[in-house]
Design an enzyme around this catalytic site. Structure first.
Site, PDB file in Angstrom:
ATOM      1  N   CYS A  68     -68.738 -49.353  61.825  1.00 15.54           N
ATOM      2  CA  CYS A  68     -69.626 -50.456  61.445  1.00 15.54           C
ATOM      3  C   CYS A  68     -71.088 -50.012  61.538  1.00 15.54           C
ATOM      4  O   CYS A  68     -71.879 -50.233  60.612  1.00 15.54           O
ATOM      5  CB  CYS A  68     -69.371 -51.661  62.344  1.00 15.54           C
ATOM      6  SG  CYS A  68     -70.273 -53.159  61.846  1.00 15.54           S
ATOM      7  N   CYS A  69     -71.447 -49.365  62.634  1.00 23.18           N
ATOM      8  CA  CYS A  69     -72.812 -48.863  62.796  1.00 23.18           C
ATOM      9  C   CYS A  69     -73.134 -47.812  61.733  1.00 23.18           C
ATOM     10  O   CYS A  69     -74.257 -47.734  61.237  1.00 23.18           O
ATOM     11  CB  CYS A  69     -72.991 -48.251  64.181  1.00 23.18           C
ATOM     12  SG  CYS A  69     -73.050 -49.435  65.543  1.00 23.18           S
ATOM     13  N   CYS A 108     -72.332 -57.472  68.955  1.00 19.81           N
ATOM     14  CA  CYS A 108     -72.213 -56.402  69.947  1.00 19.81           C
ATOM     15  C   CYS A 108     -73.344 -56.407  70.968  1.00 19.81           C
ATOM     16  O   CYS A 108     -73.610 -55.387  71.609  1.00 19.81           O
ATOM     17  CB  CYS A 108     -72.158 -55.046  69.240  1.00 19.81           C
ATOM     18  SG  CYS A 108     -70.775 -54.871  68.082  1.00 19.81           S
ATOM     19  N   CYS A 159     -77.245 -56.057  66.971  1.00 21.80           N
ATOM     20  CA  CYS A 159     -76.511 -57.029  66.168  1.00 21.80           C
ATOM     21  C   CYS A 159     -75.840 -58.065  67.076  1.00 21.80           C
ATOM     22  O   CYS A 159     -75.419 -57.752  68.189  1.00 21.80           O
ATOM     23  CB  CYS A 159     -75.455 -56.312  65.328  1.00 21.80           C
ATOM     24  SG  CYS A 159     -76.125 -55.160  64.114  1.00 21.80           S
ATOM     25  N   CYS A 213     -75.850 -46.232  68.627  1.00 19.01           N
ATOM     26  CA  CYS A 213     -75.341 -46.686  67.334  1.00 19.01           C
ATOM     27  C   CYS A 213     -75.030 -45.518  66.411  1.00 19.01           C
ATOM     28  O   CYS A 213     -74.250 -45.664  65.465  1.00 19.01           O
ATOM     29  CB  CYS A 213     -76.335 -47.626  66.666  1.00 19.01           C
ATOM     30  SG  CYS A 213     -77.902 -46.867  66.187  1.00 19.01           S
TER      31      CYS A 213
END
Length: 246
Positions: free
Chosen positions: A121-122, A205, A202, A228
């Site tokens: 995702c990062c 998280c 975000c 990240c």
């Protein structure tokens, strides 16, 4: 020395680090700007501690490009803070970096990737957009500090990456130094700080921290993850593919 004389791994970064390792952050920023000019960018999250570095940079030159990673999953308070702080400091070139539509369609079509693979995702929402944006620059500025712990405890003031020289002007500063600067220059705090958020990323998280916890304890809490990925080494000259090794 002109920026086009700089090469990754060159002696310049080592020399600058030796000269600037005990310098005031503004002195570091001035040296970075004098060396690289319009090939220098500042990467900011507009998070809990961002106002200090942004204010210092604005005093050196309000025209330094500021790269802001808008992942699509930031707190609304962060987006408001980014707008208001940039206006207050007179920053003239804040660039909102967003994940590419095709990357999201391929890797995270339902926006739920954070539930199963935070690294991926990062990678899609932060690493790829920043890698693409930095292709136009030879050096960049970060807000990392040694007191954040982990791998950052040995953070140099100036370092080289695969394709860039990287400046960490606040490496030596403590939380007390940052707080004192905020008060002295009457800088506004991120709205979530008063709710216990010491480091803000975000919303899925990021959590508030408990008293006595490390500053970044609320990031990816419960996972074996502290970064990240934007500060991790990657292949020289490459912008990684979505399906590549992260």
């Amino acid at each position: 020395m002109a920026y086009d004389e700089i090469r990754p791994g060159s002696a310049l970064a080592a020399r600058l680090d030796a000269e600037l390792r005990h310098a005031h952050p503004r002195t570091v920023l001035e040296a970075a700007y004098e060396t690289f000019g319009d090939k220098l960018a500042l990467v900011s999250s507009f998070g809990a501690e961002s106002a200090v570095l942004l204010d210092l940079a604005a005093k050196v030159s309000p025209d330094i490009p500021v790269l802001f990673l808008d992942t699509g999953m930031l707190f609304g308070q962060t987006l408001d803070y980014r707008k208001n702080l940039a206006a207050r400091l007179g920053l003239t070139d804040v660039r909102d970096l967003r994940p590419a539509y095709q990357d999201l369609a391929t890797a995270d079509p339902q926006a739920k990737l954070w539930q199963t693979d935070t690294d991926a995702c990062c990678h899609v929402r932060k690493v790829l957009p920043l890698d693409r944006a930095l292709e136009g620059f030879s050096a960049w500025i970060t807000g990392r500090k040694r007191f954040h712990g982990g791998d950052r405890m040995s953070l140099p003031v100036v370092e080289t990456t695969e394709d860039h020289v990287k400046f960490n002007p606040l490496a030596n500063w403590t939380k007390a130094d940052l707080d004192a600067y905020m008060v002295e220059h009457d800088l506004p705090a991120h709205p979530l700080v008063e709710q216990g958020f010491a480091s803000i990323g975000c919303w899925p998280c990021t959590q508030p921290v408990e008293d006595g916890d490390d500053v970044r304890a609320g990031r990816w809490k419960g996972l074996d993850k502290t970064e990240c990925g934007i500060h991790l080494a990657r292949a020289p000259g490459a912008v990684a593919n979505v399906g590549g090794d992260i």
